[in-house]
Motif scaffolding. Structure first.
Motif, PDB file in Angstrom:
ATOM      1  N   THR A  20       0.843  -1.248   0.068  1.00 39.84           N
ATOM      2  CA  THR A  20      -0.001  -0.094  -0.010  1.00 39.84           C
ATOM      3  C   THR A  20       0.886   1.304   0.085  1.00 39.84           C
ATOM      4  O   THR A  20       0.533   2.534  -0.670  1.00 39.84           O
ATOM      5  CB  THR A  20      -1.070   0.028   1.204  1.00 39.84           C
ATOM      6  OG1 THR A  20      -1.834  -1.094   1.056  1.00 39.84           O
ATOM      7  CG2 THR A  20      -1.853   1.272   1.294  1.00 39.84           C
ATOM      8  N   ARG A  21       1.946   1.334   0.734  1.00 36.80           N
ATOM      9  CA  ARG A  21       2.846   2.420   0.938  1.00 36.80           C
ATOM     10  C   ARG A  21       3.269   2.699  -0.575  1.00 36.80           C
ATOM     11  O   ARG A  21       3.444   3.918  -1.077  1.00 36.80           O
ATOM     12  CB  ARG A  21       3.976   2.105   2.110  1.00 36.80           C
ATOM     13  CG  ARG A  21       4.898   3.192   1.860  1.00 36.80           C
ATOM     14  CD  ARG A  21       5.986   2.905   2.918  1.00 36.80           C
ATOM     15  NE  ARG A  21       5.812   2.666   4.372  1.00 36.80           N
ATOM     16  CZ  ARG A  21       5.567   4.007   5.223  1.00 36.80           C
ATOM     17  NH1 ARG A  21       5.879   5.108   4.916  1.00 36.80           N
ATOM     18  NH2 ARG A  21       5.393   3.310   6.456  1.00 36.80           N
ATOM     19  N   LEU A  24       0.957   4.186  -3.172  1.00 40.74           N
ATOM     20  CA  LEU A  24       0.473   5.483  -2.690  1.00 40.74           C
ATOM     21  C   LEU A  24       1.559   6.505  -3.426  1.00 40.74           C
ATOM     22  O   LEU A  24       1.207   7.599  -3.674  1.00 40.74           O
ATOM     23  CB  LEU A  24       0.482   5.807  -1.073  1.00 40.74           C
ATOM     24  CG  LEU A  24      -0.728   5.208  -0.525  1.00 40.74           C
ATOM     25  CD1 LEU A  24      -0.893   5.274   1.036  1.00 40.74           C
ATOM     26  CD2 LEU A  24      -1.938   6.341  -0.973  1.00 40.74           C
ATOM     27  N   ILE A  50      -1.299   4.984   7.304  1.00 35.58           N
ATOM     28  CA  ILE A  50      -2.018   6.184   6.666  1.00 35.58           C
ATOM     29  C   ILE A  50      -1.714   7.364   7.655  1.00 35.58           C
ATOM     30  O   ILE A  50      -1.752   8.642   7.290  1.00 35.58           O
ATOM     31  CB  ILE A  50      -3.510   6.109   6.155  1.00 35.58           C
ATOM     32  CG1 ILE A  50      -3.562   5.002   5.073  1.00 35.58           C
ATOM     33  CG2 ILE A  50      -4.029   7.343   5.736  1.00 35.58           C
ATOM     34  CD1 ILE A  50      -2.626   5.186   4.028  1.00 35.58           C
ATOM     35  N   THR A  53       1.666   8.669   6.652  1.00 38.86           N
ATOM     36  CA  THR A  53       1.874   9.467   5.320  1.00 38.86           C
ATOM     37  C   THR A  53       0.861  10.736   5.551  1.00 38.86           C
ATOM     38  O   THR A  53       1.134  11.450   4.631  1.00 38.86           O
ATOM     39  CB  THR A  53       1.287   8.654   4.307  1.00 38.86           C
ATOM     40  OG1 THR A  53      -0.325   8.013   4.617  1.00 38.86           O
ATOM     41  CG2 THR A  53       2.213   7.273   4.349  1.00 38.86           C
ATOM     42  N   ASP A  55      -2.507  10.893   4.881  1.00 39.83           N
ATOM     43  CA  ASP A  55      -3.474  10.666   3.775  1.00 39.83           C
ATOM     44  C   ASP A  55      -4.792  10.557   4.640  1.00 39.83           C
ATOM     45  O   ASP A  55      -4.782  10.240   5.835  1.00 39.83           O
ATOM     46  CB  ASP A  55      -3.025   9.601   2.757  1.00 39.83           C
ATOM     47  CG  ASP A  55      -1.926  10.063   2.098  1.00 39.83           C
ATOM     48  OD1 ASP A  55      -1.835  11.246   1.696  1.00 39.83           O
ATOM     49  OD2 ASP A  55      -0.960   9.255   1.795  1.00 39.83           O
ATOM     50  N   VAL A  57      -8.287   7.646   5.317  1.00 41.57           N
ATOM     51  CA  VAL A  57      -8.497   6.458   4.976  1.00 41.57           C
ATOM     52  C   VAL A  57     -10.088   6.285   5.601  1.00 41.57           C
ATOM     53  O   VAL A  57     -10.231   6.753   6.450  1.00 41.57           O
ATOM     54  CB  VAL A  57      -7.482   5.414   5.480  1.00 41.57           C
ATOM     55  CG1 VAL A  57      -7.362   5.408   7.203  1.00 41.57           C
ATOM     56  CG2 VAL A  57      -7.837   4.127   5.245  1.00 41.57           C
ATOM     57  N   ILE A  71      -8.478   5.199   0.277  1.00 39.51           N
ATOM     58  CA  ILE A  71      -7.294   5.997   0.718  1.00 39.51           C
ATOM     59  C   ILE A  71      -7.468   6.981  -0.113  1.00 39.51           C
ATOM     60  O   ILE A  71      -7.251   7.001  -1.488  1.00 39.51           O
ATOM     61  CB  ILE A  71      -6.154   5.209   0.855  1.00 39.51           C
ATOM     62  CG1 ILE A  71      -6.187   4.027   1.816  1.00 39.51           C
ATOM     63  CG2 ILE A  71      -4.932   6.268   1.233  1.00 39.51           C
ATOM     64  CD1 ILE A  71      -5.013   3.023   1.617  1.00 39.51           C
ATOM     65  N   LYS A  73      -5.286  10.328  -1.430  1.00 31.64           N
ATOM     66  CA  LYS A  73      -4.116  10.968  -1.353  1.00 31.64           C
ATOM     67  C   LYS A  73      -4.095  12.421  -0.865  1.00 31.64           C
ATOM     68  O   LYS A  73      -4.855  13.176  -1.567  1.00 31.64           O
ATOM     69  CB  LYS A  73      -3.165  10.922  -2.603  1.00 31.64           C
ATOM     70  CG  LYS A  73      -1.660  11.374  -2.774  1.00 31.64           C
ATOM     71  CD  LYS A  73      -0.755  10.415  -1.861  1.00 31.64           C
ATOM     72  CE  LYS A  73       0.702  11.033  -2.062  1.00 31.64           C
ATOM     73  NZ  LYS A  73       1.543   9.969  -1.687  1.00 31.64           N
TER      74      LYS A  73
END
Length: 78
Positions: A20-21, A24, A50, A53, A55, A57, A71, A73
């Motif tokens: 996932t990382r 993104l 998340i 980061t 972002d 979710v 998610i 961004k």
């Protein structure tokens, strides 16, 4: 704004969070990533990722068969 689907069904911790990382990173602010998981630990790992980061979710679906995260961004990669 685009939505990208990431199928991580069958993967076990820590792979869903790591993939996932990675998915993104190339996204632009406003883009969305729809992540499909089967690992029950992903409900802990992905929200924690998340938070790191910055972002947004939400869990859009949770059943015995799968968990779906949506998610968004928010800004530049952390």
């Amino acid at each position: 704004m685009t939505t990208t689907m990431l199928d991580l069904k069958g993967l076990k911790c820590p792979l869903p969070a790591l993939k996932t990382r990675k998915a993104l990173k190339p996204l632009e602010p406003g883009d969305r990533l729809e992540v499909h998981c089967t690992d029950p630990l992903s409900v802990i790992d992905i929200p924690n990722l998340i938070r790191e980061t910055g972002d947004k979710v939400e869990i859009s679906e949770r059943s015995e068969q799968r968990i779906v995260f949506l998610i968004e961004k928010v800004g530049a990669a952390a």
